[in-house]
Design a protein around this motif. Structure first.
Motif, PDB file in Angstrom:
ATOM      1  N   PHE A   1       0.831  -1.145  -0.030  1.00  0.00           N
ATOM      2  CA  PHE A   1       0.042   0.021  -0.102  1.00  0.00           C
ATOM      3  C   PHE A   1       0.731   1.184   0.019  1.00  0.00           C
ATOM      4  CE2 PHE A   1      -2.805  -3.407   1.564  1.00  0.00           C
ATOM      5  CZ  PHE A   1      -3.850  -3.219   0.708  1.00  0.00           C
ATOM      6  N   GLY A   2       2.159   1.241   0.227  1.00  0.00           N
ATOM      7  CA  GLY A   2       3.046   2.411   0.020  1.00  0.00           C
ATOM      8  C   GLY A   2       2.299   3.604   0.920  1.00  0.00           C
ATOM      9  N   VAL A   3       2.212   3.459   2.199  1.00  0.00           N
ATOM     10  CA  VAL A   3       1.510   4.321   3.014  1.00  0.00           C
ATOM     11  C   VAL A   3       2.412   5.519   3.118  1.00  0.00           C
ATOM     12  CG1 VAL A   3       0.189   2.552   4.046  1.00  0.00           C
ATOM     13  CG2 VAL A   3       2.268   3.413   5.146  1.00  0.00           C
ATOM     14  N   ALA A   4       3.792   5.649   3.112  1.00  0.00           N
ATOM     15  CA  ALA A   4       4.492   6.829   3.085  1.00  0.00           C
ATOM     16  C   ALA A   4       3.977   7.936   2.102  1.00  0.00           C
ATOM     17  CB  ALA A   4       5.787   6.538   3.214  1.00  0.00           C
ATOM     18  N   ASN A   5       3.774   7.343   0.962  1.00  0.00           N
ATOM     19  CA  ASN A   5       3.574   8.290  -0.104  1.00  0.00           C
ATOM     20  C   ASN A   5       1.740   8.330  -0.322  1.00  0.00           C
ATOM     21  OD1 ASN A   5       6.267   9.091  -0.912  1.00  0.00           O
ATOM     22  ND2 ASN A   5       6.257   7.113  -1.978  1.00  0.00           N
ATOM     23  N   HIS A   6       1.150   7.180   0.261  1.00  0.00           N
ATOM     24  CA  HIS A   6      -0.410   7.379   0.194  1.00  0.00           C
ATOM     25  C   HIS A   6      -0.762   7.091   1.396  1.00  0.00           C
ATOM     26  CE1 HIS A   6       0.763   7.180  -4.267  1.00  0.00           C
ATOM     27  NE2 HIS A   6       1.476   5.969  -3.717  1.00  0.00           N
TER      28      HIS A   6
END
Length: 192
Positions: A102-107
Motif C-alpha cells: 500500500f505504500g503508506v509513506a506516499n499514500h
C-alpha cells in the motif's frame, strides 16, 4: 393548435422550473469512528491473514430514511494484523505498509465515494462507488445493509487494479504455494 402547443410548452417550463428548485433534503450522518470497525482479510495458497484498519472519517447521506450516498477516508497508516503476534506480526504490518503493497509513506489515505445507490430490499442497497488506493480510482460494487443507526457491508477488492502485484500469480510465474490471491475482503460495521 398553436394555443395547445404554447400551453404544453408553458406547463413543461413550469414543471422544469419547479423540479429544478425543489432540492432533495439530504442529511449527512457522521460515522462514529471509535464505535465502527473495518476488518481486512487477505488470502494466499497456504492460508490467510486478517486485521483491522481505521476509518479516518466518514458520512452516510440519507433522504429521510433512504440511503442516497456516502463518503469515507481510510487511514492507511493504521493497517494492523490481528492473527499474528511478535516478530511475524511486525514483519507483515511493515510489508503491508511498504511500497510492495500500500505504500503508506506516499499514500497515507484511501477513499470510498458512493456514486450510485439503489434500494434492493427493505434494508439493503446496491452501491456503486469509486475506491481510491495509491491515488488510483476504480469503481466497485457491493451491498450495504442499514438497521437503525448501524450499517454493514462486505466488499471484495482486486488489489492488482491498484498496482499491488506482490505475490500475484496473475503477474509472476512459478510462485506455487507462495502465491497471494488478487482479491481481498473488507468487512465493515458502522455506527452513525
Amino acid at each position: 393548435m398553436k394555443n395547445t402547443l404554447k400551453t404544453l410548452a408553458l406547463v413543461a417550463i413550469a414543471a422544469l422550473t419547479t423540479f429544478s428548485f425543489t432540492g432533495i433534503d439530504v442529511e449527512k450522518k457522521a460515522v462514529k469512528i471509535s464505535e465502527s470497525k473495518l476488518v481486512w482479510k487477505g488470502y494466499k495458497v497456504t492460508g490467510s491473514h486478517e486485521g483491522t484498519i481505521d476509518i479516518k472519517s466518514g458520512t452516510l447521506s440519507f433522504d429521510g430514511d433512504k440511503l442516497v450516498g456516502g463518503e469515507f477516508v481510510i487511514d492507511m497508516n493504521t493497517i494492523n494484523t490481528t492473527d499474528l503476534e511478535g516478530e511475524y506480526k511486525t514483519k507483515l504490518d511493515g510489508h503491508l505498509k511498504a511500497d510492495d503493497f500500500f505504500g503508506v509513506a506516499n499514500h497515507p489515505t484511501a477513499s470510498l465515494v458512493f456514486k450510485n445507490v439503489k434500494a434492493s430490499g427493505k434494508n439493503a442497497y446496491d452501491v456503486t462507488a469509486d475506491l481510491t488506493i495509491k491515488d488510483m480510482t476504480h469503481p466497485i460494487e457491493f451491498v450495504i445493509s442499514i438497521y437503525g443507526n448501524k450499517a454493514t457491508a462486505s466488499v471484495k477488492v482486486d488489489r492488482t487494479k491498484y498496482d499491488i502485484r506482490y505475490g500475484s500469480s496473475s503477474f509472476f510465474d512459478g510462485l506455487k504455494d507462495k502465491a497471494i490471491y488478487d482479491e481481498f475482503d473488507l468487512v465493515v460495521d458502522l455506527q452513525f
